[in-house]
Write a protein that holds these residues in place. Structure first.
Motif, mmCIF file in Angstrom:
data_model
loop_
_atom_site.group_PDB
_atom_site.id
_atom_site.type_symbol
_atom_site.label_atom_id
_atom_site.label_comp_id
_atom_site.label_asym_id
_atom_site.label_seq_id
_atom_site.Cartn_x
_atom_site.Cartn_y
_atom_site.Cartn_z
ATOM 1 N N SER C 82 0.849 -1.189 0.000
ATOM 2 C CA SER C 82 0.000 0.000 0.000
ATOM 3 C C SER C 82 0.886 1.241 0.000
ATOM 4 O O SER C 82 1.792 1.359 0.824
ATOM 5 N N GLY C 83 0.648 2.129 -0.943
ATOM 6 C CA GLY C 83 1.460 3.335 -1.082
ATOM 7 C C GLY C 83 2.512 3.200 -2.162
ATOM 8 O O GLY C 83 3.060 4.201 -2.614
ATOM 9 N N GLY C 84 2.811 1.980 -2.597
ATOM 10 C CA GLY C 84 3.824 1.758 -3.627
ATOM 11 C C GLY C 84 3.281 1.973 -5.027
ATOM 12 O O GLY C 84 2.065 1.947 -5.248
ATOM 13 N N LEU D 76 -6.830 7.403 -9.400
ATOM 14 C CA LEU D 76 -7.610 6.434 -8.621
ATOM 15 C C LEU D 76 -6.732 5.840 -7.508
ATOM 16 O O LEU D 76 -7.215 5.552 -6.401
ATOM 17 N N ALA D 77 -5.451 5.682 -7.821
ATOM 18 C CA ALA D 77 -4.514 5.126 -6.841
ATOM 19 C C ALA D 77 -4.531 5.914 -5.535
ATOM 20 O O ALA D 77 -4.479 5.340 -4.440
ATOM 21 N N GLN D 81 -5.447 3.305 -1.714
ATOM 22 C CA GLN D 81 -4.483 2.682 -0.819
ATOM 23 C C GLN D 81 -5.172 2.305 0.490
ATOM 24 O O GLN D 81 -6.263 2.758 0.782
ATOM 25 N N SER D 82 -4.519 1.465 1.262
ATOM 26 C CA SER D 82 -5.047 1.119 2.580
ATOM 27 C C SER D 82 -5.298 2.403 3.368
ATOM 28 O O SER D 82 -4.410 3.252 3.474
ATOM 29 N N GLY D 83 -6.508 2.555 3.867
ATOM 30 C CA GLY D 83 -6.873 3.778 4.580
ATOM 31 C C GLY D 83 -7.652 4.754 3.724
ATOM 32 O O GLY D 83 -8.307 5.662 4.256
ATOM 33 N N GLY D 84 -7.588 4.583 2.396
ATOM 34 C CA GLY D 84 -8.261 5.508 1.483
ATOM 35 C C GLY D 84 -9.748 5.195 1.336
ATOM 36 O O GLY D 84 -10.203 4.098 1.664
ATOM 37 N N GLN D 85 -10.494 6.148 0.749
ATOM 38 C CA GLN D 85 -11.948 5.992 0.678
ATOM 39 C C GLN D 85 -12.392 4.884 -0.261
ATOM 40 O O GLN D 85 -13.519 4.394 -0.139
ATOM 41 N N PHE D 86 -11.536 4.509 -1.218
ATOM 42 C CA PHE D 86 -11.906 3.440 -2.152
ATOM 43 C C PHE D 86 -11.074 2.173 -1.943
ATOM 44 O O PHE D 86 -11.049 1.299 -2.809
ATOM 45 N N ILE D 99 -5.400 -0.064 -10.073
ATOM 46 C CA ILE D 99 -5.308 1.161 -9.270
ATOM 47 C C ILE D 99 -3.898 1.724 -9.231
ATOM 48 O O ILE D 99 -3.470 2.261 -8.220
ATOM 49 N N PHE D 100 -3.189 1.591 -10.343
ATOM 50 C CA PHE D 100 -1.878 2.252 -10.401
ATOM 51 C C PHE D 100 -1.711 2.875 -11.787
ATOM 52 O O PHE D 100 -2.404 2.529 -12.738
ATOM 53 N N ALA D 101 -0.795 3.809 -11.892
ATOM 54 C CA ALA D 101 -0.710 4.703 -13.051
ATOM 55 C C ALA D 101 -0.517 3.978 -14.376
ATOM 56 O O ALA D 101 0.083 2.900 -14.423
ATOM 57 N N GLY D 102 -1.031 4.595 -15.472
ATOM 58 C CA GLY D 102 -0.873 4.047 -16.810
ATOM 59 C C GLY D 102 -2.161 4.011 -17.613
ATOM 60 O O GLY D 102 -2.123 3.733 -18.806
#
Lengths: 137, 137, 137, 137
Positions: C82-84, D76-77, D81-86, D99-102
Protein backbone atom coordinates in the motif's frame (compact mmCIF):
# COMPACT_ATOMS: atom_id res chain seq x y z
CA UNK A 1 21.60 -26.65 -21.69
CA UNK A 2 18.76 -24.32 -22.59
CA UNK A 3 17.17 -24.76 -26.00
CA UNK A 4 16.19 -22.36 -28.77
CA UNK A 5 12.72 -21.85 -30.21
CA UNK A 6 11.31 -19.65 -32.95
CA UNK A 7 8.42 -17.31 -32.31
CA UNK A 8 6.29 -14.74 -34.10
CA UNK A 9 7.00 -11.14 -33.21
CA UNK A 10 4.97 -7.92 -33.37
CA UNK A 11 5.91 -7.07 -36.96
CA UNK A 12 4.62 -10.48 -38.06
CA UNK A 13 1.42 -10.01 -36.07
CA UNK A 14 0.70 -6.69 -37.77
CA UNK A 15 1.11 -8.22 -41.22
CA UNK A 16 -1.08 -11.18 -40.27
CA UNK A 17 -3.82 -8.92 -38.93
CA UNK A 18 -3.69 -6.73 -42.03
CA UNK A 19 -4.16 -9.75 -44.30
CA UNK A 20 -6.98 -11.11 -42.17
CA UNK A 21 -8.68 -7.72 -42.17
CA UNK A 22 -8.49 -7.54 -45.95
CA UNK A 23 -10.22 -10.90 -46.21
CA UNK A 24 -12.88 -9.88 -43.67
CA UNK A 25 -13.59 -6.78 -45.73
CA UNK A 26 -13.92 -8.87 -48.88
CA UNK A 27 -16.53 -11.12 -47.29
CA UNK A 28 -18.13 -8.09 -45.65
CA UNK A 29 -18.06 -9.50 -42.13
CA UNK A 30 -16.34 -7.42 -39.40
CA UNK A 31 -14.06 -9.47 -37.17
CA UNK A 32 -11.98 -9.47 -34.00
CA UNK A 33 -8.48 -10.69 -34.83
CA UNK A 34 -5.79 -11.78 -32.35
CA UNK A 35 -2.24 -13.05 -32.82
CA UNK A 36 -0.25 -14.92 -30.13
CA UNK A 37 3.44 -15.85 -29.94
CA UNK A 38 5.07 -19.26 -29.42
CA UNK A 39 4.47 -19.00 -25.67
CA UNK A 40 0.75 -18.50 -26.22
CA UNK A 41 0.94 -14.87 -25.15
CA UNK A 42 -0.93 -12.13 -27.05
CA UNK A 43 1.11 -10.03 -29.47
CA UNK A 44 -1.56 -7.87 -31.11
CA UNK A 45 -5.32 -7.51 -31.42
CA UNK A 46 -7.73 -5.46 -33.50
CA UNK A 47 -11.51 -5.17 -33.49
CA UNK A 48 -12.95 -4.04 -36.80
CA UNK A 49 -15.76 -1.52 -36.91
CA UNK A 50 -19.05 -3.20 -35.87
CA UNK A 51 -17.44 -6.50 -34.90
CA UNK A 52 -19.21 -8.23 -32.00
CA UNK A 53 -17.88 -7.17 -28.61
CA UNK A 54 -18.30 -10.77 -27.39
CA UNK A 55 -15.71 -11.73 -29.95
CA UNK A 56 -12.94 -9.73 -28.24
CA UNK A 57 -12.49 -12.51 -25.71
CA UNK A 58 -13.22 -15.38 -28.10
CA UNK A 59 -10.67 -14.35 -30.72
CA UNK A 60 -7.92 -14.10 -28.11
CA UNK A 61 -8.85 -17.48 -26.65
CA UNK A 62 -8.96 -19.10 -30.09
CA UNK A 63 -5.42 -17.88 -30.68
CA UNK A 64 -4.35 -19.28 -27.32
CA UNK A 65 -6.09 -22.61 -27.88
CA UNK A 66 -4.61 -23.27 -31.32
CA UNK A 67 -1.11 -22.73 -29.88
CA UNK A 68 -1.82 -24.57 -26.62
CA UNK A 69 -2.78 -27.73 -28.51
CA UNK A 70 -1.01 -27.07 -31.84
CA UNK A 71 -4.29 -27.60 -33.66
CA UNK A 72 -6.91 -25.68 -35.60
CA UNK A 73 -9.81 -25.02 -33.25
CA UNK A 74 -12.16 -26.28 -35.96
CA UNK A 75 -10.37 -29.63 -35.86
CA UNK A 76 -10.47 -29.68 -32.06
CA UNK A 77 -14.24 -29.22 -32.37
CA UNK A 78 -14.56 -32.58 -34.11
CA UNK A 79 -13.24 -34.36 -31.02
CA UNK A 80 -14.87 -32.18 -28.38
CA UNK A 81 -18.60 -32.71 -28.94
CA UNK A 82 -20.62 -34.88 -26.59
CA UNK A 83 -19.45 -38.42 -27.24
CA UNK A 84 -16.05 -37.33 -28.56
CA UNK A 85 -12.72 -38.29 -27.00
CA UNK A 86 -12.05 -34.76 -25.73
CA UNK A 87 -15.58 -33.81 -24.63
CA UNK A 88 -15.16 -31.60 -21.57
CA UNK A 89 -11.90 -30.01 -22.67
CA UNK A 90 -13.70 -26.65 -22.90
CA UNK A 91 -13.91 -26.66 -19.10
CA UNK A 92 -10.15 -26.96 -18.66
CA UNK A 93 -7.59 -24.17 -18.48
CA UNK A 94 -10.02 -21.86 -16.69
CA UNK A 95 -12.32 -21.69 -19.69
CA UNK A 96 -9.65 -20.54 -22.14
CA UNK A 97 -10.16 -23.49 -24.54
CA UNK A 98 -12.32 -22.54 -27.54
CA UNK A 99 -13.65 -25.57 -29.41
CA UNK A 100 -15.07 -24.03 -32.55
CA UNK A 101 -13.51 -22.84 -35.80
CA UNK A 102 -11.43 -19.68 -36.13
CA UNK A 103 -8.09 -20.48 -34.50
CA UNK A 104 -5.10 -21.64 -36.57
CA UNK A 105 -1.52 -22.46 -35.51
CA UNK A 106 1.18 -20.72 -37.54
CA UNK A 107 4.17 -22.90 -38.40
CA UNK A 108 7.72 -22.49 -39.63
CA UNK A 109 9.94 -25.48 -40.44
CA UNK A 110 7.14 -27.70 -39.12
CA UNK A 111 7.20 -26.07 -35.65
CA UNK A 112 4.34 -23.98 -34.27
CA UNK A 113 5.70 -20.48 -33.66
CA UNK A 114 2.45 -18.68 -32.87
CA UNK A 115 -1.20 -18.57 -33.83
CA UNK A 116 -4.12 -16.49 -35.04
CA UNK A 117 -7.63 -16.38 -33.60
CA UNK A 118 -10.61 -14.85 -35.39
CA UNK A 119 -14.17 -14.34 -34.19
CA UNK A 120 -17.08 -12.31 -35.55
CA UNK A 121 -19.00 -14.42 -38.04
CA UNK A 122 -19.94 -18.00 -38.80
CA UNK A 123 -17.41 -20.73 -38.12
CA UNK A 124 -16.69 -20.93 -41.81
CA UNK A 125 -16.16 -17.18 -42.09
CA UNK A 126 -13.94 -17.04 -39.00
CA UNK A 127 -11.81 -19.88 -40.33
CA UNK A 128 -11.41 -18.38 -43.80
CA UNK A 129 -10.30 -15.05 -42.31
CA UNK A 130 -7.84 -16.83 -40.00
CA UNK A 131 -6.47 -18.74 -42.99
CA UNK A 132 -5.96 -15.53 -44.92
CA UNK A 133 -4.09 -14.10 -41.95
CA UNK A 134 -1.93 -17.18 -41.47
CA UNK A 135 -1.09 -17.23 -45.18
CA UNK A 136 0.44 -13.78 -44.87
CA UNK A 137 3.28 -15.10 -42.77
CA UNK B 1 -9.91 -41.67 17.64
CA UNK B 2 -8.40 -40.26 14.49
CA UNK B 3 -7.58 -42.70 11.73
CA UNK B 4 -4.66 -43.52 9.48
CA UNK B 5 -4.57 -43.31 5.71
CA UNK B 6 -2.06 -44.47 3.21
CA UNK B 7 -0.83 -42.05 0.59
CA UNK B 8 1.66 -41.78 -2.22
CA UNK B 9 4.70 -39.70 -1.46
CA UNK B 10 7.20 -37.80 -3.63
CA UNK B 11 9.53 -40.76 -4.14
CA UNK B 12 6.58 -42.77 -5.51
CA UNK B 13 5.55 -39.90 -7.74
CA UNK B 14 9.00 -39.69 -9.28
CA UNK B 15 9.00 -43.42 -10.05
CA UNK B 16 5.50 -43.20 -11.53
CA UNK B 17 6.44 -40.24 -13.73
CA UNK B 18 9.60 -42.00 -14.90
CA UNK B 19 7.62 -45.07 -15.97
CA UNK B 20 4.96 -42.97 -17.69
CA UNK B 21 7.66 -40.99 -19.50
CA UNK B 22 9.26 -44.20 -20.73
CA UNK B 23 5.94 -45.31 -22.20
CA UNK B 24 5.34 -41.90 -23.81
CA UNK B 25 8.76 -42.11 -25.43
CA UNK B 26 7.95 -45.58 -26.75
CA UNK B 27 4.75 -44.39 -28.42
CA UNK B 28 6.54 -41.20 -29.53
CA UNK B 29 3.97 -38.81 -28.05
CA UNK B 30 5.24 -36.13 -25.62
CA UNK B 31 3.07 -35.81 -22.52
CA UNK B 32 2.34 -33.76 -19.43
CA UNK B 33 2.32 -36.07 -16.40
CA UNK B 34 1.02 -35.25 -12.91
CA UNK B 35 0.81 -37.30 -9.71
CA UNK B 36 -1.42 -36.43 -6.74
CA UNK B 37 -1.51 -37.82 -3.21
CA UNK B 38 -4.41 -39.30 -1.20
CA UNK B 39 -5.60 -35.77 -0.39
CA UNK B 40 -5.85 -34.95 -4.09
CA UNK B 41 -2.96 -32.51 -3.82
CA UNK B 42 -0.21 -32.38 -6.45
CA UNK B 43 3.03 -34.18 -5.59
CA UNK B 44 5.00 -33.83 -8.81
CA UNK B 45 4.60 -32.77 -12.43
CA UNK B 46 6.71 -32.92 -15.59
CA UNK B 47 6.12 -31.58 -19.09
CA UNK B 48 8.06 -33.50 -21.74
CA UNK B 49 9.75 -31.64 -24.59
CA UNK B 50 7.12 -30.47 -27.12
CA UNK B 51 4.14 -31.57 -25.04
CA UNK B 52 1.13 -29.27 -25.50
CA UNK B 53 1.12 -26.33 -23.10
CA UNK B 54 -2.65 -26.70 -22.76
CA UNK B 55 -2.01 -30.11 -21.20
CA UNK B 56 -0.22 -28.67 -18.16
CA UNK B 57 -3.56 -27.80 -16.61
CA UNK B 58 -5.44 -30.84 -17.94
CA UNK B 59 -2.98 -33.45 -16.64
CA UNK B 60 -3.10 -31.97 -13.13
CA UNK B 61 -6.89 -31.85 -13.21
CA UNK B 62 -7.14 -35.43 -14.47
CA UNK B 63 -5.04 -36.52 -11.50
CA UNK B 64 -7.28 -34.54 -9.16
CA UNK B 65 -10.48 -35.88 -10.74
CA UNK B 66 -9.49 -39.54 -10.60
CA UNK B 67 -8.77 -39.18 -6.86
CA UNK B 68 -11.74 -36.92 -6.19
CA UNK B 69 -14.17 -39.55 -7.49
CA UNK B 70 -11.94 -42.65 -7.16
CA UNK B 71 -12.50 -43.44 -10.82
CA UNK B 72 -10.62 -43.49 -14.09
CA UNK B 73 -11.51 -40.33 -15.98
CA UNK B 74 -12.19 -42.45 -19.06
CA UNK B 75 -14.86 -44.29 -17.08
CA UNK B 76 -16.29 -41.05 -15.75
CA UNK B 77 -16.61 -39.98 -19.38
CA UNK B 78 -19.12 -42.73 -20.03
CA UNK B 79 -21.57 -41.18 -17.57
CA UNK B 80 -20.83 -37.53 -18.32
CA UNK B 81 -21.86 -37.09 -21.95
CA UNK B 82 -25.03 -35.24 -22.85
CA UNK B 83 -27.86 -37.53 -21.74
CA UNK B 84 -25.73 -39.33 -19.13
CA UNK B 85 -26.43 -39.43 -15.42
CA UNK B 86 -23.52 -37.12 -14.55
CA UNK B 87 -23.78 -34.73 -17.50
CA UNK B 88 -22.76 -31.32 -16.22
CA UNK B 89 -20.26 -32.58 -13.63
CA UNK B 90 -17.45 -30.87 -15.60
CA UNK B 91 -18.84 -27.53 -14.44
CA UNK B 92 -18.57 -28.44 -10.75
CA UNK B 93 -15.58 -27.94 -8.47
CA UNK B 94 -14.57 -24.70 -10.20
CA UNK B 95 -13.94 -26.55 -13.46
CA UNK B 96 -11.43 -29.01 -12.03
CA UNK B 97 -13.35 -32.13 -13.17
CA UNK B 98 -11.89 -33.63 -16.36
CA UNK B 99 -14.23 -36.12 -18.01
CA UNK B 100 -12.01 -37.68 -20.65
CA UNK B 101 -9.42 -40.43 -20.52
CA UNK B 102 -5.97 -40.05 -18.96
CA UNK B 103 -6.57 -40.02 -15.20
CA UNK B 104 -6.20 -43.20 -13.11
CA UNK B 105 -6.53 -43.76 -9.35
CA UNK B 106 -3.63 -45.60 -7.75
CA UNK B 107 -4.62 -48.20 -5.16
CA UNK B 108 -3.03 -50.19 -2.37
CA UNK B 109 -4.97 -52.85 -0.44
CA UNK B 110 -8.01 -51.79 -2.43
CA UNK B 111 -7.82 -48.20 -1.18
CA UNK B 112 -7.09 -45.21 -3.40
CA UNK B 113 -3.85 -43.63 -2.16
CA UNK B 114 -3.24 -41.19 -4.99
CA UNK B 115 -3.58 -40.81 -8.73
CA UNK B 116 -1.89 -40.06 -12.01
CA UNK B 117 -3.10 -37.69 -14.73
CA UNK B 118 -1.72 -37.65 -18.28
CA UNK B 119 -2.46 -35.31 -21.18
CA UNK B 120 -0.77 -34.74 -24.53
CA UNK B 121 -2.20 -37.15 -27.07
CA UNK B 122 -5.38 -38.99 -27.96
CA UNK B 123 -7.54 -40.34 -25.16
CA UNK B 124 -6.19 -43.80 -25.84
CA UNK B 125 -2.58 -42.63 -25.72
CA UNK B 126 -3.10 -40.62 -22.54
CA UNK B 127 -4.71 -43.61 -20.85
CA UNK B 128 -1.98 -46.05 -21.88
CA UNK B 129 0.72 -43.74 -20.54
CA UNK B 130 -1.20 -43.26 -17.28
CA UNK B 131 -1.53 -47.05 -16.97
CA UNK B 132 2.20 -47.50 -17.46
CA UNK B 133 2.81 -44.94 -14.72
CA UNK B 134 0.32 -46.49 -12.32
CA UNK B 135 1.81 -49.93 -12.90
CA UNK B 136 5.17 -48.67 -11.62
CA UNK B 137 3.81 -48.33 -8.11
CA UNK C 1 10.54 -12.61 -40.03
CA UNK C 2 10.02 -14.67 -36.91
CA UNK C 3 12.60 -14.31 -34.17
CA UNK C 4 14.50 -16.80 -32.02
CA UNK C 5 14.46 -17.00 -28.23
CA UNK C 6 16.19 -19.21 -25.70
CA UNK C 7 14.23 -21.14 -23.12
CA UNK C 8 14.77 -23.58 -20.26
CA UNK C 9 13.83 -27.17 -20.99
CA UNK C 10 12.83 -30.14 -18.81
CA UNK C 11 16.39 -31.35 -18.21
CA UNK C 12 17.28 -27.90 -16.87
CA UNK C 13 14.20 -27.86 -14.67
CA UNK C 14 15.11 -31.19 -13.08
CA UNK C 15 18.62 -29.97 -12.25
CA UNK C 16 17.25 -26.72 -10.83
CA UNK C 17 14.72 -28.55 -8.66
CA UNK C 18 17.37 -30.97 -7.40
CA UNK C 19 19.62 -28.10 -6.33
CA UNK C 20 16.76 -26.26 -4.66
CA UNK C 21 15.72 -29.43 -2.84
CA UNK C 22 19.24 -29.91 -1.53
CA UNK C 23 19.21 -26.40 -0.09
CA UNK C 24 15.76 -26.92 1.45
CA UNK C 25 17.03 -30.06 3.14
CA UNK C 26 20.03 -28.17 4.49
CA UNK C 27 17.84 -25.53 6.10
CA UNK C 28 15.38 -28.23 7.17
CA UNK C 29 12.32 -26.57 5.62
CA UNK C 30 10.25 -28.63 3.15
CA UNK C 31 9.28 -26.70 0.02
CA UNK C 32 7.17 -26.70 -3.12
CA UNK C 33 9.39 -25.96 -6.10
CA UNK C 34 8.25 -25.00 -9.61
CA UNK C 35 10.17 -24.17 -12.80
CA UNK C 36 8.68 -22.36 -15.81
CA UNK C 37 10.01 -21.84 -19.34
CA UNK C 38 10.54 -18.62 -21.31
CA UNK C 39 6.84 -18.52 -22.19
CA UNK C 40 5.88 -18.63 -18.52
CA UNK C 41 4.54 -22.17 -18.84
CA UNK C 42 5.27 -24.81 -16.17
CA UNK C 43 8.04 -27.31 -16.94
CA UNK C 44 8.28 -29.26 -13.69
CA UNK C 45 7.10 -29.20 -10.09
CA UNK C 46 7.86 -31.12 -6.90
CA UNK C 47 6.38 -30.96 -3.42
CA UNK C 48 8.74 -32.16 -0.73
CA UNK C 49 7.49 -34.35 2.10
CA UNK C 50 5.48 -32.23 4.58
CA UNK C 51 5.58 -29.07 2.49
CA UNK C 52 2.43 -26.94 2.85
CA UNK C 53 -0.28 -27.89 0.38
CA UNK C 54 -1.17 -24.20 0.01
CA UNK C 55 2.27 -23.74 -1.44
CA UNK C 56 1.55 -25.89 -4.50
CA UNK C 57 -0.30 -23.00 -6.10
CA UNK C 58 1.94 -20.25 -4.73
CA UNK C 59 5.20 -21.77 -5.97
CA UNK C 60 3.81 -22.13 -9.50
CA UNK C 61 2.51 -18.57 -9.47
CA UNK C 62 5.81 -17.21 -8.15
CA UNK C 63 7.56 -18.87 -11.08
CA UNK C 64 5.03 -17.35 -13.48
CA UNK C 65 5.29 -13.90 -11.91
CA UNK C 66 9.07 -13.69 -11.98
CA UNK C 67 9.02 -14.49 -15.72
CA UNK C 68 5.98 -12.35 -16.47
CA UNK C 69 7.70 -9.24 -15.11
CA UNK C 70 11.35 -10.35 -15.37
CA UNK C 71 11.85 -9.58 -11.69
CA UNK C 72 12.41 -11.36 -8.38
CA UNK C 73 9.08 -11.49 -6.59
CA UNK C 74 10.81 -10.19 -3.48
CA UNK C 75 11.79 -7.06 -5.40
CA UNK C 76 8.27 -6.72 -6.80
CA UNK C 77 7.07 -6.77 -3.19
CA UNK C 78 8.92 -3.54 -2.47
CA UNK C 79 6.80 -1.66 -5.02
CA UNK C 80 3.50 -3.45 -4.38
CA UNK C 81 2.67 -2.55 -0.78
CA UNK C 82 0.00 0.00 0.00
CA UNK C 83 1.46 3.34 -1.08
CA UNK C 84 3.82 1.76 -3.63
CA UNK C 85 3.76 2.46 -7.35
CA UNK C 86 2.43 -1.02 -8.19
CA UNK C 87 0.00 -1.48 -5.30
CA UNK C 88 -2.91 -3.48 -6.69
CA UNK C 89 -0.85 -5.50 -9.17
CA UNK C 90 -1.72 -8.65 -7.16
CA UNK C 91 -5.29 -8.33 -8.45
CA UNK C 92 -4.23 -8.43 -12.10
CA UNK C 93 -3.73 -11.47 -14.31
CA UNK C 94 -6.56 -13.35 -12.60
CA UNK C 95 -4.70 -13.47 -9.29
CA UNK C 96 -1.56 -15.08 -10.71
CA UNK C 97 0.77 -12.30 -9.53
CA UNK C 98 2.61 -13.21 -6.32
CA UNK C 99 4.17 -10.20 -4.61
CA UNK C 100 6.33 -11.82 -1.96
CA UNK C 101 9.76 -13.42 -2.03
CA UNK C 102 10.50 -16.82 -3.57
CA UNK C 103 10.36 -16.27 -7.34
CA UNK C 104 13.52 -15.62 -9.37
CA UNK C 105 14.00 -15.14 -13.14
CA UNK C 106 16.69 -17.33 -14.69
CA UNK C 107 18.88 -15.58 -17.26
CA UNK C 108 21.29 -16.49 -20.02
CA UNK C 109 23.21 -13.85 -21.97
CA UNK C 110 21.21 -11.23 -20.06
CA UNK C 111 17.85 -12.59 -21.34
CA UNK C 112 15.26 -14.22 -19.10
CA UNK C 113 14.80 -17.80 -20.33
CA UNK C 114 12.64 -19.13 -17.51
CA UNK C 115 12.14 -18.91 -13.77
CA UNK C 116 11.90 -20.73 -10.47
CA UNK C 117 9.24 -20.32 -7.80
CA UNK C 118 9.57 -21.62 -4.24
CA UNK C 119 7.05 -21.64 -1.39
CA UNK C 120 6.97 -23.41 1.94
CA UNK C 121 8.76 -21.30 4.52
CA UNK C 122 9.53 -17.70 5.41
CA UNK C 123 10.18 -15.23 2.60
CA UNK C 124 13.86 -15.39 3.36
CA UNK C 125 13.88 -19.20 3.26
CA UNK C 126 11.88 -19.35 0.03
CA UNK C 127 14.23 -16.87 -1.62
CA UNK C 128 17.39 -18.68 -0.51
CA UNK C 129 16.06 -21.99 -1.86
CA UNK C 130 15.09 -20.33 -5.13
CA UNK C 131 18.56 -18.82 -5.39
CA UNK C 132 20.17 -22.21 -4.86
CA UNK C 133 17.98 -23.62 -7.63
CA UNK C 134 18.72 -20.77 -10.04
CA UNK C 135 22.44 -21.10 -9.38
CA UNK C 136 22.34 -24.68 -10.65
CA UNK C 137 21.64 -23.51 -14.16
CA UNK D 1 -35.80 8.78 -27.42
CA UNK D 2 -32.47 6.98 -27.47
CA UNK D 3 -29.37 9.14 -27.35
CA UNK D 4 -26.11 9.44 -29.25
CA UNK D 5 -22.64 8.95 -27.86
CA UNK D 6 -19.24 9.62 -29.29
CA UNK D 7 -16.65 6.91 -29.24
CA UNK D 8 -13.16 6.15 -30.42
CA UNK D 9 -12.94 3.79 -33.36
CA UNK D 10 -10.23 1.47 -34.68
CA UNK D 11 -8.55 4.11 -36.84
CA UNK D 12 -8.18 6.31 -33.75
CA UNK D 13 -6.83 3.42 -31.72
CA UNK D 14 -4.13 2.73 -34.29
CA UNK D 15 -3.01 6.36 -34.25
CA UNK D 16 -3.00 6.43 -30.46
CA UNK D 17 -0.96 3.21 -30.24
CA UNK D 18 1.52 4.50 -32.82
CA UNK D 19 2.07 7.69 -30.82
CA UNK D 20 2.42 5.77 -27.56
CA UNK D 21 4.89 3.37 -29.19
CA UNK D 22 6.99 6.28 -30.42
CA UNK D 23 7.20 7.65 -26.88
CA UNK D 24 8.06 4.21 -25.46
CA UNK D 25 10.87 3.91 -27.98
CA UNK D 26 12.17 7.35 -26.99
CA UNK D 27 12.35 6.40 -23.32
CA UNK D 28 13.68 2.94 -24.28
CA UNK D 29 11.08 0.99 -22.31
CA UNK D 30 9.03 -1.61 -24.21
CA UNK D 31 5.33 -1.45 -23.40
CA UNK D 32 1.98 -3.17 -23.78
CA UNK D 33 -0.54 -0.66 -25.10
CA UNK D 34 -4.33 -1.06 -25.18
CA UNK D 35 -7.12 1.24 -26.39
CA UNK D 36 -10.78 0.86 -25.43
CA UNK D 37 -13.91 2.52 -26.82
CA UNK D 38 -16.66 4.46 -25.05
CA UNK D 39 -18.28 1.16 -23.99
CA UNK D 40 -15.06 0.09 -22.27
CA UNK D 41 -14.50 -2.63 -24.86
CA UNK D 42 -11.05 -3.26 -26.35
CA UNK D 43 -10.41 -1.78 -29.80
CA UNK D 44 -6.75 -2.60 -30.33
CA UNK D 45 -3.70 -3.86 -28.49
CA UNK D 46 0.00 -4.20 -29.21
CA UNK D 47 2.86 -5.72 -27.21
CA UNK D 48 6.22 -4.25 -28.12
CA UNK D 49 9.27 -6.51 -28.43
CA UNK D 50 10.47 -7.56 -24.94
CA UNK D 51 7.57 -5.98 -23.09
CA UNK D 52 6.59 -7.94 -19.97
CA UNK D 53 4.04 -10.67 -20.67
CA UNK D 54 2.34 -9.85 -17.37
CA UNK D 55 1.56 -6.43 -18.82
CA UNK D 56 -0.73 -7.82 -21.52
CA UNK D 57 -3.51 -8.18 -18.99
CA UNK D 58 -2.65 -5.06 -16.99
CA UNK D 59 -2.62 -2.66 -19.95
CA UNK D 60 -6.05 -3.85 -21.08
CA UNK D 61 -7.44 -3.54 -17.55
CA UNK D 62 -5.95 -0.06 -17.11
CA UNK D 63 -7.77 0.99 -20.27
CA UNK D 64 -11.00 -0.53 -18.97
CA UNK D 65 -10.61 1.04 -15.52
CA UNK D 66 -9.93 4.57 -16.75
CA UNK D 67 -13.13 4.43 -18.85
CA UNK D 68 -15.13 2.57 -16.20
CA UNK D 69 -14.55 5.34 -13.68
CA UNK D 70 -13.66 8.20 -16.08
CA UNK D 71 -10.42 8.76 -14.20
CA UNK D 72 -6.69 8.35 -14.66
CA UNK D 73 -5.67 5.17 -12.88
CA UNK D 74 -2.85 7.09 -11.22
CA UNK D 75 -5.47 9.40 -9.66
CA UNK D 76 -7.61 6.43 -8.62
CA UNK D 77 -4.51 5.13 -6.84
CA UNK D 78 -4.56 8.10 -4.49
CA UNK D 79 -7.92 7.03 -3.08
CA UNK D 80 -7.37 3.28 -3.20
CA UNK D 81 -4.48 2.68 -0.82
CA UNK D 82 -5.05 1.12 2.58
CA UNK D 83 -6.87 3.78 4.58
CA UNK D 84 -8.26 5.51 1.48
CA UNK D 85 -11.95 5.99 0.68
CA UNK D 86 -11.91 3.44 -2.15
CA UNK D 87 -9.57 0.87 -0.59
CA UNK D 88 -10.74 -2.53 -1.79
CA UNK D 89 -12.02 -1.34 -5.17
CA UNK D 90 -9.36 -3.52 -6.85
CA UNK D 91 -11.33 -6.57 -5.76
CA UNK D 92 -14.50 -5.41 -7.53
CA UNK D 93 -15.51 -6.05 -11.14
CA UNK D 94 -13.90 -9.51 -11.13
CA UNK D 95 -10.45 -8.02 -10.59
CA UNK D 96 -10.54 -5.74 -13.63
CA UNK D 97 -9.88 -2.53 -11.66
CA UNK D 98 -6.23 -1.44 -11.88
CA UNK D 99 -5.31 1.16 -9.27
CA UNK D 100 -1.88 2.25 -10.40
CA UNK D 101 -0.71 4.70 -13.05
CA UNK D 102 -0.87 4.05 -16.81
CA UNK D 103 -4.56 4.37 -17.70
CA UNK D 104 -5.98 7.63 -19.07
CA UNK D 105 -9.50 8.50 -20.26
CA UNK D 106 -9.66 10.13 -23.69
CA UNK D 107 -12.13 13.00 -23.98
CA UNK D 108 -13.87 15.01 -26.67
CA UNK D 109 -16.07 17.99 -25.84
CA UNK D 110 -15.51 17.14 -22.20
CA UNK D 111 -17.01 13.64 -22.58
CA UNK D 112 -15.01 10.44 -22.18
CA UNK D 113 -15.10 8.61 -25.52
CA UNK D 114 -12.54 5.89 -24.80
CA UNK D 115 -9.28 5.29 -23.01
CA UNK D 116 -5.71 4.11 -23.22
CA UNK D 117 -3.94 1.70 -20.88
CA UNK D 118 -0.17 1.24 -20.78
CA UNK D 119 1.95 -1.22 -18.79
CA UNK D 120 5.59 -2.24 -19.02
CA UNK D 121 7.67 0.10 -16.91
CA UNK D 122 7.49 2.23 -13.77
CA UNK D 123 4.25 4.02 -12.98
CA UNK D 124 5.79 7.26 -14.20
CA UNK D 125 6.91 5.68 -17.47
CA UNK D 126 3.56 4.01 -18.08
CA UNK D 127 1.74 7.28 -17.48
CA UNK D 128 3.99 9.31 -19.77
CA UNK D 129 3.52 6.81 -22.60
CA UNK D 130 -0.25 6.81 -22.07
CA UNK D 131 -0.23 10.62 -22.17
CA UNK D 132 1.67 10.60 -25.45
CA UNK D 133 -0.89 8.21 -26.88
CA UNK D 134 -3.87 10.21 -25.63
CA UNK D 135 -2.38 13.40 -27.05
CA UNK D 136 -2.43 11.88 -30.53
CA UNK D 137 -6.20 11.97 -30.63
Amino acid sequence: MSTTIKTLQLADARRIIAAATKKAEEIKQPMCIAVADAGGNLLAFERMENAWMGSIDISQKKAWTSRAFDIETGQLAAHSQSGGQFFGIHASNDGKVMIFAGGIPIKQDDKVIGSIGVSGGSGEQDHSVAEAGAAAF
